[in-house]
Design an enzyme around this catalytic site. Sequence first.
Site, PDB file in Angstrom:
ATOM      1  N   GLY A  39       0.822  -1.213   0.000  1.00 43.26           N
ATOM      2  CA  GLY A  39       0.000   0.000   0.000  1.00 43.26           C
ATOM      3  C   GLY A  39       0.851   1.255   0.000  1.00 43.26           C
ATOM      4  N   ALA A  40       1.926   1.243  -0.804  1.00 39.47           N
ATOM      5  CA  ALA A  40       2.825   2.414  -0.825  1.00 39.47           C
ATOM      6  C   ALA A  40       2.462   3.382  -1.946  1.00 39.47           C
ATOM      7  CB  ALA A  40       4.272   1.946  -0.958  1.00 39.47           C
ATOM      8  N   GLY A  43      -0.714   7.849   0.896  1.00 42.01           N
ATOM      9  CA  GLY A  43      -0.869   7.914   2.349  1.00 42.01           C
ATOM     10  C   GLY A  43       0.384   7.551   3.139  1.00 42.01           C
ATOM     11  N   GLY A  45       1.835   4.675   3.621  1.00 41.93           N
ATOM     12  CA  GLY A  45       2.743   3.738   2.947  1.00 41.93           C
ATOM     13  C   GLY A  45       3.698   4.454   2.004  1.00 41.93           C
ATOM     14  N   SER A 168      -4.174  -0.161  14.359  1.00 40.13           N
ATOM     15  CA  SER A 168      -4.880   1.092  14.627  1.00 40.13           C
ATOM     16  C   SER A 168      -5.385   1.065  16.061  1.00 40.13           C
ATOM     17  CB  SER A 168      -6.068   1.183  13.663  1.00 40.13           C
ATOM     18  OG  SER A 168      -7.026   2.094  14.127  1.00 40.13           O
ATOM     19  N   TYR A 190     -13.723  -3.279  10.450  1.00 37.67           N
ATOM     20  CA  TYR A 190     -12.389  -2.642  10.411  1.00 37.67           C
ATOM     21  C   TYR A 190     -11.695  -2.837  11.763  1.00 37.67           C
ATOM     22  CZ  TYR A 190      -8.807   1.003   9.978  1.00 37.67           C
ATOM     23  OH  TYR A 190      -7.612   1.678   9.956  1.00 37.67           O
TER      24      TYR A 190
END
Length: 321
Positions: A39-40, A43, A45, A168, A190
């Site tokens: 996920g780079a 955001g 990442g 998180s 989530y």
Amino acid sequence: MWFLWFVGAIFLIKAIGKLRAGRCYEKTVMRGKVVVVTGASGGIGFETALELARRGAKVIVACRNDARGERAVRTISRLTRNERVRYVHLDLSSLRSVRKFVEELEATEAKLDVLINNAGALCASRRRTDDGLMNDMQINHFGPFLLTTLLVPLLKKAAPSRVVLVSSAWHRFGTIENLNDESTGYIRAYANSKLCNVLFSKELARRLRGTGVVVNSLNPGQVNTSLYRSSTLLEKLRTLVLYFFFKTPAEGAQTSVYLAISNDCDVATGMYFEDCKQVAPSAKAENGMLATKLWAISEQLVGLKPEEVIEEPKRISVSEN
Ligand SMILES: NC(=O)c1ccc[n+]([C@@H]2O[C@H](COP(=O)([O-])OP(=O)(O)OC[C@H]3O[C@@H](n4cnc5c(N)ncnc54)[C@H](OP(=O)(O)O)[C@@H]3O)[C@@H](O)[C@H]2O)c1
């Protein structure tokens, strides 16, 4: 007059937030190290990959959108003058894609020094994937579980090496009951997936103890990214609230970078971090029985082959002492 007080209060809150946000001050150089950041493409990442490339690491940008992934590689290479940044397609909502990614990595890399499981999604429209798993649970937990497990041999070749899981604060509201249930609301799902991140990191740390591979999880704090883009309710509040009260993506990446490079984390394993400091996760996240139960469920749902299983360490019985 009230307006000036309001603006003043907002700036005070923002300044306090900036002062409290943890920073990674380590000077570690990463030349010769191979790092995967999932996920780079944007955001947290993206900022994590950027910082590690700046320190000289060979960075593999792993995400599902080819155009965004390749754009991230070009930007990172341009900003850091590091040509050893490349994109490899990875869709965590497909077990086949995860296996293909691992095959490609095994074919091109002799070792893996750091794996940062950063990719994540808050999916307002929940649906089943082709693998029969709920999309958010697969992106946030089952996909990373399979990815990490399959990459352990490459991580062992680089030992001492590291696995980082971006969880998180929402993990505190999670449960591991009915993980693959369609009736669960998306915010609850989530939270469940983020509890899975902490439990998985603890169980993996336990199973890899003594191998030189350390595993830790973290909460990046509230960060102004596109994570909330699919949430119609939160989207409405986003622009105003996020700018003033949330961290920037670069600030949000600090704890990921810290866990990837800091000498303090050479031996820390199975721990949970916030603002570059070790803190206690929820009591549920510390529950070893839950972690073992989640491991068994995950192994079964991702269809791990017998030769891919990471064995539990032998428990020492009293008579053996
Ligand atoms: N932002 C926060 O306040 C906050 C707070 C606590 C924890 N976190 C965690 O921080 C991590 C990063 O989130 P972020 O805030 O940076 O969100 P973001 O800006 O939305 O980035 C998420 C990344 O994950 C990728 N991704 C999504 N689905 C994927 C899939 N199926 N396969 C592969 N990659 C996929 C996205 O790729 P695409 O470009 O293709 O969408 C994107 O690169 C997440 O694990 C999140 O849970 C964030």
